[in-house]
Design an enzyme around this catalytic site. Structure first.
Site, PDB file in Angstrom:
ATOM      1  CE  LYS A  28      -3.703   3.005  -5.622  1.00  0.00           C
ATOM      2  NZ  LYS A  28      -2.470   3.481  -5.015  1.00  0.00           N
TER       3      LYS A  28
HETATM    4  C1  E4P Z   1      -2.886   6.033  -2.619  1.00  0.00           C
HETATM    5  O1  E4P Z   1      -3.142   4.908  -2.947  1.00  0.00           O
HETATM    6  C2  E4P Z   1      -1.816   6.838  -3.198  1.00  0.00           C
HETATM    7  O2  E4P Z   1      -0.713   5.983  -3.400  1.00  0.00           O
HETATM    8  C3  E4P Z   1      -1.326   7.931  -2.290  1.00  0.00           C
HETATM    9  O3  E4P Z   1      -2.036   7.967  -1.072  1.00  0.00           O
HETATM   10  C4  E4P Z   1      -1.193   9.267  -2.950  1.00  0.00           C
HETATM   11  O4  E4P Z   1      -0.700  10.191  -2.012  1.00  0.00           O
HETATM   12  P1  E4P Z   1       0.073  11.528  -2.388  1.00  0.00           P
HETATM   13  O5  E4P Z   1      -0.951  12.565  -2.713  1.00  0.00           O
HETATM   14  O6  E4P Z   1       0.835  11.865  -1.157  1.00  0.00           O
HETATM   15  O7  E4P Z   1       0.951  11.208  -3.562  1.00  0.00           O
END
Ligand code: E4P
Length: 221
Positions: free
Chosen positions: A83
């Site tokens: 990522k």
């Molecule tokens: C995605 O890969 C992220 O980890 C996640 O969906 C972020 O979500 P949040 O806005 O609830 O922190």
């Protein structure tokens, strides 16, 4: 549509993996910080439990260091997707990793243009954060519509991974739009399973069965 679990919690990961309803995992530094375990050990464990893709995020912000971290993360398992944040150095890292055959997930995407650029750099997945867009009064699902349409028009192979999902309707709409994946926090996945009519119906079936057993001795199935 595939469903990933957005969590680094081993109990939730095992629970939903055992039900066979999750296709992969996404994590991020915040999710790892919520667990007590050593993050490297935790990431290795997650990768060993789940057969599908597991997104593990780099914490560097410069291309060279991101690529080095990506190489280390990929050693955890062949199902690791690296990522990478949607910043200029990140795009450069994605391009390099793509050339090496390492799959990437470009994270912190908030517009269709960012998704387009991530796809051009070679990202395997883009992660638009729809809940955070909704939070600031923008329409997160509209961004998903735009990305899906652009990727279809030009036949990009990059998958649309809907992130920052806040409620069950986000899931239904993502499916209707044709997103490839939604990644769900455990509490949202639990809401998808639950329906009050299911519980009421089951309670009434079990009550009737008990009555039948009282009236008909030795009944078994
Ligand atoms: C995605 O890969 C992220 O980890 C996640 O969906 C972020 O979500 P949040 O806005 O609830 O922190």
């Amino acid at each position: 549509m595939k469903i990933f679990l957005d969590s680094a919690n081993l109990l939730f990961i095992k629970k939903y993996n055992d039900m066979g309803i999750i296709d992969g995992i996404t994590t991020n530094p915040t999710l790892l910080s919520r667990e007590r375990d050593n993050p490297a050990m935790l990431m290795r464990e997650i990768v060993s439990i789940v057969k599908g893709p597991v997104s593990l995020e780099v914490t560097a912000t410069q291309t060279e260091e991101m690529v080095e971290q990506a190489h280390r993360l990929r050693k955890y398992g062949q199902n690791v997707i690296v990522k990478i944040p949607m910043i200029p150095d990140g795009l450069k890292a994605v391009r390099q990793l793509t050339h090496e055959g390492i799959p990437t997930n470009v994270t912190l995407v908030f517009s269709a243009n960012q998704a387009l650029l991530a796809a051009k750099a070679g990202a395997s997945y883009v992660s638009p954060f729809i809940g955070r867009l909704d939070d600031i009064g923008q329409d997160g699902l509209e961004v998903i519509r735009q990305i899906v349409q652009i990727f279809r028009n030009y036949e990009f192979g990059t998958k649309v991974l809907v992130a920052s999902v806040r409620h069950p309707l986000h899931v239904i709409e993502s499916g209707r739009i044709g997103a490839d994946v939604v990644t769900l926090p455990p509490e949202i996945l639990a809401k998808l399973i639950f329906h009050p009519l299911t519980d009421n119906g089951l309670a009434s079936f079990l009550k009737d069965w008990e009555q039948l057993k009282k009236e008909t001795p030795n009944v078994e199935i």
